[in-house]
Design a protein around this motif. Structure first.
Motif, PDB file in Angstrom:
ATOM      1  N   ILE A 111      15.705 -23.735  34.783  1.00  0.00           N
ATOM      2  CA  ILE A 111      14.376 -23.585  35.377  1.00  0.00           C
ATOM      3  C   ILE A 111      13.346 -24.053  34.354  1.00  0.00           C
TER       4      ILE A 111
ATOM      5  N   PRO B  64      10.453 -22.809  39.405  1.00  0.00           N
ATOM      6  CA  PRO B  64      10.212 -21.392  39.142  1.00  0.00           C
ATOM      7  C   PRO B  64       9.586 -20.656  40.321  1.00  0.00           C
TER       8      PRO B  64
ATOM      9  N   GLU C  93       2.953 -20.917  36.072  1.00  0.00           N
ATOM     10  CA  GLU C  93       4.133 -20.623  36.895  1.00  0.00           C
ATOM     11  C   GLU C  93       4.935 -19.465  36.318  1.00  0.00           C
ATOM     12  N   PHE C  94       5.025 -19.432  35.004  1.00  0.00           N
ATOM     13  CA  PHE C  94       5.777 -18.367  34.343  1.00  0.00           C
ATOM     14  C   PHE C  94       5.170 -17.002  34.659  1.00  0.00           C
TER      15      PHE C  94
ATOM     16  N   VAL D 135      15.658 -20.555  31.110  1.00  0.00           N
ATOM     17  CA  VAL D 135      14.266 -20.769  31.500  1.00  0.00           C
ATOM     18  C   VAL D 135      13.554 -21.457  30.349  1.00  0.00           C
TER      19      VAL D 135
ATOM     20  N   LEU E 274      11.266 -10.711  31.616  1.00  0.00           N
ATOM     21  CA  LEU E 274      12.304 -11.654  32.020  1.00  0.00           C
ATOM     22  C   LEU E 274      13.613 -11.355  31.294  1.00  0.00           C
TER      23      LEU E 274
ATOM     24  N   TYR F  15       5.467 -16.439  38.864  1.00  0.00           N
ATOM     25  CA  TYR F  15       6.696 -16.479  39.645  1.00  0.00           C
ATOM     26  C   TYR F  15       7.971 -16.051  38.941  1.00  0.00           C
ATOM     27  N   ILE F  16       8.051 -16.232  37.636  1.00  0.00           N
ATOM     28  CA  ILE F  16       9.366 -16.283  37.000  1.00  0.00           C
ATOM     29  C   ILE F  16      10.154 -14.985  37.133  1.00  0.00           C
TER      30      ILE F  16
ATOM     31  N   SER G 289       9.263 -24.392  33.496  1.00  0.00           N
ATOM     32  CA  SER G 289       8.053 -23.690  33.927  1.00  0.00           C
ATOM     33  C   SER G 289       6.900 -23.947  32.973  1.00  0.00           C
TER      34      SER G 289
ATOM     35  N   CYS H 136      11.581 -14.835  40.652  1.00  0.00           N
ATOM     36  CA  CYS H 136      12.592 -15.881  40.784  1.00  0.00           C
ATOM     37  C   CYS H 136      13.899 -15.443  40.128  1.00  0.00           C
TER      38      CYS H 136
END
Length: 307
Positions: free
Chosen positions: A10, A106, A16-17, A44, A58, A20-21, A12, A24
């Motif tokens: 992925i 992501p 986006e991190f 990632v 994460l 969404y991450i 990112s 996701c």
């Protein structure tokens, strides 16, 4: 019996991190069979600084059979080149062997059966499938014509795909001459030329959080940037796959200049950029019935959206 190892790549940016991450990666952890049938390693890669708090959330998702690696990839280059860097420097060096891996955006939330359906399709193809694509909800990108019996499709959108590791290594990954957009079209066409298949698993559903119902809330993408990159990538594909035949090349270039959806100045700027990189573009003389260019940004026959 040992678990099937499926790595995931992925890529990112910082926005986006943050957005969404976590969701996701959580949807990947909740895939059917994780920790029993499947072992997953999620790589990632971020190419902008991200917050320590989100990074810690994460990493905390890791459990038995589900590993998470955060990779700092601070390099100015295109999407395909970044994915190749993840592959060459991290994924293919994993200690646990694997036959297929996933690349995905992501901004994806997978239904629990997606990975199992993609991998099952890959294994039952008896090594014929080079790429297997999941279906995006609520809007397919775009709704391409595919064979409902064989699942064959002219090209696979790279938003969420399972790739044959052998094929990806054999073809040296994404074409790094393509900065953004159409690197998935190009990879799909090379999958056909390689003698394999591109398959569309229309019942393996992923929510794409920057499309359709989610557009107003989540999408911050620049339309001028989109058009510029699309126009340049289109020219690269035109030269790469259709330039061996002068008459065919002329007809495909006419499609580019006659297209009314993109501004003339955007196309002229893209053409100037294309001329500078043209010498390093590999050209193909081999034709394949699945390789087609119907208009600027249109590489397959279309059909109504499934939803």
């Amino acid at each position: 019996m040992s678990m099937i190892h499926i790595p995931v790549q992925i890529l990112s940016n910082a926005s986006e991190f943050e957005r969404y991450i976590h969701d996701c990666a959580l949807s990947l952890r909740h895939q059917d069979g994780v920790g029993d049938k499947y072992q997953m390693t999620v790589n990632v890669a971020v190419y902008e600084p991200v917050s320590a708090g989100t990074a810690d959330r994460l990493k905390a998702l890791a459990i038995e059979g589900f590993a998470v690696n955060l990779i700092e990839l601070y390099r100015t280059c295109g999407y395909g080149e970044k994915q190749n860097l993840i592959w060459n420097n991290y994924t293919k060096k994993l200690a646990v062997p694997f036959e297929a891996f996933i690349t995905m955006n992501p901004d994806m939330v997978l239904m629990p059966d997606v990975v199992d359906k993609l991998h099952t399709t890959f294994t039952t193809s008896r090594s014929r499938a080079n790429i297997v694509e999941a279906r995006q909800f609520p809007i397919e990108n775009p709704p391409r014509a595919f064979d409902a019996a064989t699942l064959e499709v002219n090209w696979c959108s790279g938003a969420c795909i399972l790739l044959s590791a052998a094929f990806f290594e054999r073809c040296k990954g994404f074409d790094e001459a393509i900065y953004l957009y159409c690197e998935d079209v190009d990879l799909s066409w090379r999958a056909w030329l390689d003698g394999g298949q591109c398959l569309y698993r229309y019942d393996a559903v992923v929510a794409h959080m920057t499309h359709g119902l989610f557009e107003a809330r989540y999408n911050t993408h620049s339309v001028p940037t989109h058009e510029s990159c699309m126009a340049l990538s289109h020219l690269i594909l035109t030269w790469k796959y259709f330039s061996a035949d002068e008459a065919l090349l002329a007809s495909k270039m006419k499609l580019f200049w006659d297209n009314q959806g993109f501004a003339r100045h955007t196309k002229e700027a893209a053409f100037a950029d294309f001329e500078t990189i043209k010498p390093r573009i590999q050209r193909y003389t081999t034709a394949h019935p699945r390789i087609e260019l119907l208009d600027l940004g249109l590489y397959s026959g279309m059909r109504p959206n499934l939803i």
